[in-house]
Design a protein around this motif. Sequence first.
Motif, PDB file in Angstrom:
ATOM      1  N   ILE A  16       0.856  -1.184   0.000  1.00 58.15           N
ATOM      2  CA  ILE A  16       0.000   0.000   0.000  1.00 58.15           C
ATOM      3  C   ILE A  16       0.892   1.233   0.000  1.00 58.15           C
ATOM      4  N   VAL A  17       0.585   2.158  -0.906  1.00 56.15           N
ATOM      5  CA  VAL A  17       1.293   3.441  -0.954  1.00 56.15           C
ATOM      6  C   VAL A  17       0.383   4.472  -0.294  1.00 56.15           C
ATOM      7  N   PHE A  18       0.927   5.153   0.699  1.00 57.21           N
ATOM      8  CA  PHE A  18       0.180   6.177   1.427  1.00 57.21           C
ATOM      9  C   PHE A  18       0.725   7.552   1.092  1.00 57.21           C
ATOM     10  N   SER A  19      -0.176   8.526   1.062  1.00 54.92           N
ATOM     11  CA  SER A  19       0.197   9.921   0.941  1.00 54.92           C
ATOM     12  C   SER A  19      -0.579  10.689   1.998  1.00 54.92           C
ATOM     13  N   GLU A  20       0.149  11.242   2.948  1.00 55.24           N
ATOM     14  CA  GLU A  20      -0.450  12.001   4.046  1.00 55.24           C
ATOM     15  C   GLU A  20      -1.596  11.234   4.692  1.00 55.24           C
ATOM     16  N   SER A  21      -1.334   9.995   5.083  1.00 54.17           N
ATOM     17  CA  SER A  21      -2.245   9.083   5.793  1.00 54.17           C
ATOM     18  C   SER A  21      -3.379   8.533   4.935  1.00 54.17           C
ATOM     19  N   LYS A  22      -3.379   8.822   3.656  1.00 52.66           N
ATOM     20  CA  LYS A  22      -4.437   8.306   2.780  1.00 52.66           C
ATOM     21  C   LYS A  22      -3.850   7.300   1.801  1.00 52.66           C
ATOM     22  N   GLU A  23      -4.573   6.216   1.606  1.00 56.21           N
ATOM     23  CA  GLU A  23      -4.136   5.201   0.656  1.00 56.21           C
ATOM     24  C   GLU A  23      -4.347   5.710  -0.765  1.00 56.21           C
ATOM     25  N   ILE A  24      -3.293   5.658  -1.577  1.00 58.01           N
ATOM     26  CA  ILE A  24      -3.436   6.111  -2.959  1.00 58.01           C
ATOM     27  C   ILE A  24      -3.193   4.987  -3.966  1.00 58.01           C
ATOM     28  N   LEU A  25      -2.610   3.875  -3.511  1.00 64.00           N
ATOM     29  CA  LEU A  25      -2.401   2.731  -4.397  1.00 64.00           C
ATOM     30  C   LEU A  25      -2.281   1.470  -3.570  1.00 64.00           C
ATOM     31  N   ARG A  26      -2.889   0.405  -4.084  1.00 62.18           N
ATOM     32  CA  ARG A  26      -2.818  -0.902  -3.421  1.00 62.18           C
ATOM     33  C   ARG A  26      -2.537  -1.953  -4.479  1.00 62.18           C
ATOM     34  N   GLU A  27      -1.585  -2.801  -4.188  1.00 64.45           N
ATOM     35  CA  GLU A  27      -1.260  -3.934  -5.050  1.00 64.45           C
ATOM     36  C   GLU A  27      -1.213  -5.177  -4.173  1.00 64.45           C
ATOM     37  N   SER A  28      -1.939  -6.213  -4.567  1.00 65.92           N
ATOM     38  CA  SER A  28      -1.957  -7.449  -3.790  1.00 65.92           C
ATOM     39  C   SER A  28      -1.624  -8.640  -4.675  1.00 65.92           C
ATOM     40  N   ARG A  29      -0.974  -9.622  -4.069  1.00 68.30           N
ATOM     41  CA  ARG A  29      -0.572 -10.866  -4.733  1.00 68.30           C
ATOM     42  C   ARG A  29       0.329 -10.649  -5.927  1.00 68.30           C
ATOM     43  N   PHE A  30      -0.241 -10.278  -7.063  1.00 67.01           N
ATOM     44  CA  PHE A  30       0.547 -10.054  -8.276  1.00 67.01           C
ATOM     45  C   PHE A  30       0.866  -8.564  -8.351  1.00 67.01           C
ATOM     46  N   ILE A  31       2.049  -8.204  -7.919  1.00 69.33           N
ATOM     47  CA  ILE A  31       2.429  -6.809  -7.755  1.00 69.33           C
ATOM     48  C   ILE A  31       2.934  -6.239  -9.082  1.00 69.33           C
ATOM     49  N   ASP A  32       2.342  -5.133  -9.491  1.00 64.84           N
ATOM     50  CA  ASP A  32       2.748  -4.444 -10.708  1.00 64.84           C
ATOM     51  C   ASP A  32       3.688  -3.301 -10.314  1.00 64.84           C
ATOM     52  N   PHE A  33       4.984  -3.574 -10.336  1.00 69.39           N
ATOM     53  CA  PHE A  33       5.965  -2.569  -9.935  1.00 69.39           C
ATOM     54  C   PHE A  33       6.005  -1.402 -10.907  1.00 69.39           C
ATOM     55  N   GLU A  34       5.638  -1.628 -12.150  1.00 72.48           N
ATOM     56  CA  GLU A  34       5.603  -0.528 -13.118  1.00 72.48           C
ATOM     57  C   GLU A  34       4.537   0.499 -12.746  1.00 72.48           C
ATOM     58  N   LYS A  35       3.420   0.029 -12.226  1.00 70.85           N
ATOM     59  CA  LYS A  35       2.365   0.945 -11.781  1.00 70.85           C
ATOM     60  C   LYS A  35       2.855   1.782 -10.592  1.00 70.85           C
ATOM     61  N   ILE A  36       3.552   1.152  -9.682  1.00 70.58           N
ATOM     62  CA  ILE A  36       4.115   1.869  -8.535  1.00 70.58           C
ATOM     63  C   ILE A  36       5.147   2.885  -9.020  1.00 70.58           C
ATOM     64  N   GLN A  37       5.960   2.479  -9.968  1.00 71.38           N
ATOM     65  CA  GLN A  37       6.978   3.371 -10.525  1.00 71.38           C
ATOM     66  C   GLN A  37       6.344   4.594 -11.196  1.00 71.38           C
ATOM     67  N   ARG A  38       5.270   4.389 -11.954  1.00 71.85           N
ATOM     68  CA  ARG A  38       4.585   5.516 -12.594  1.00 71.85           C
ATOM     69  C   ARG A  38       4.034   6.487 -11.552  1.00 71.85           C
ATOM     70  N   LEU A  39       3.462   5.942 -10.495  1.00 67.91           N
ATOM     71  CA  LEU A  39       2.930   6.788  -9.423  1.00 67.91           C
ATOM     72  C   LEU A  39       4.045   7.603  -8.770  1.00 67.91           C
ATOM     73  N   PHE A  40       5.153   6.960  -8.459  1.00 72.05           N
ATOM     74  CA  PHE A  40       6.277   7.670  -7.847  1.00 72.05           C
ATOM     75  C   PHE A  40       6.780   8.778  -8.762  1.00 72.05           C
ATOM     76  N   ASN A  41       6.876   8.483 -10.049  1.00 71.40           N
ATOM     77  CA  ASN A  41       7.363   9.493 -10.988  1.00 71.40           C
ATOM     78  C   ASN A  41       6.413  10.680 -11.076  1.00 71.40           C
ATOM     79  N   LEU A  42       5.121  10.431 -10.967  1.00 68.41           N
ATOM     80  CA  LEU A  42       4.165  11.537 -10.949  1.00 68.41           C
ATOM     81  C   LEU A  42       4.352  12.418  -9.724  1.00 68.41           C
ATOM     82  N   TYR A  43       4.562  11.791  -8.581  1.00 71.22           N
ATOM     83  CA  TYR A  43       4.725  12.545  -7.336  1.00 71.22           C
ATOM     84  C   TYR A  43       6.050  13.280  -7.265  1.00 71.22           C
ATOM     85  N   LEU A  44       7.095  12.673  -7.805  1.00 68.73           N
ATOM     86  CA  LEU A  44       8.431  13.257  -7.655  1.00 68.73           C
ATOM     87  C   LEU A  44       8.756  14.270  -8.722  1.00 68.73           C
ATOM     88  N   ASN A  45       8.001  14.307  -9.813  1.00 68.32           N
ATOM     89  CA  ASN A  45       8.287  15.273 -10.883  1.00 68.32           C
ATOM     90  C   ASN A  45       7.336  16.445 -10.845  1.00 68.32           C
TER      91      ASN A  45
END
Length: 103
Positions: free
Chosen positions: A74-103
């Motif tokens: 689970i990816v949290f932003s200021e105590s709120k869940e913004i992304l959840r990946e279970s069992r089959f984890i899509d790291f590319e989706k997590i990477q896209r989210l991080f790039n949106l937040y960091l850029n």
Amino acid sequence: METIKNYEELQEVIKVELCVVIAKTKTCNVCKPLSEKLKVFMEDYPSIPSYQLYLEDVELFQGQHLVFTVPTIIVFSESKEILRESRFIDFEKIQRLFNLYLN
């Protein structure tokens, strides 16, 4: 990757702008290698804290965040869940989210 020992500690660490929590159990055979993969993945994002927690130790987390299967990331932003990946984890989706937040 730090280990969260109780729910109060979790509430404090997720207050930051962005953080990652992996929920797992001590008997899960998939959780250990996936946790290692997450640890290596997070090395590319040193500014984003990452944590692990065992559902046996933080039982309240399972009910409060509706975790029905492990591993769950689970990816949290200021105590709120913004992304959840279970069992089959899509790291590319997590990477896209991080790039949106960091850029």
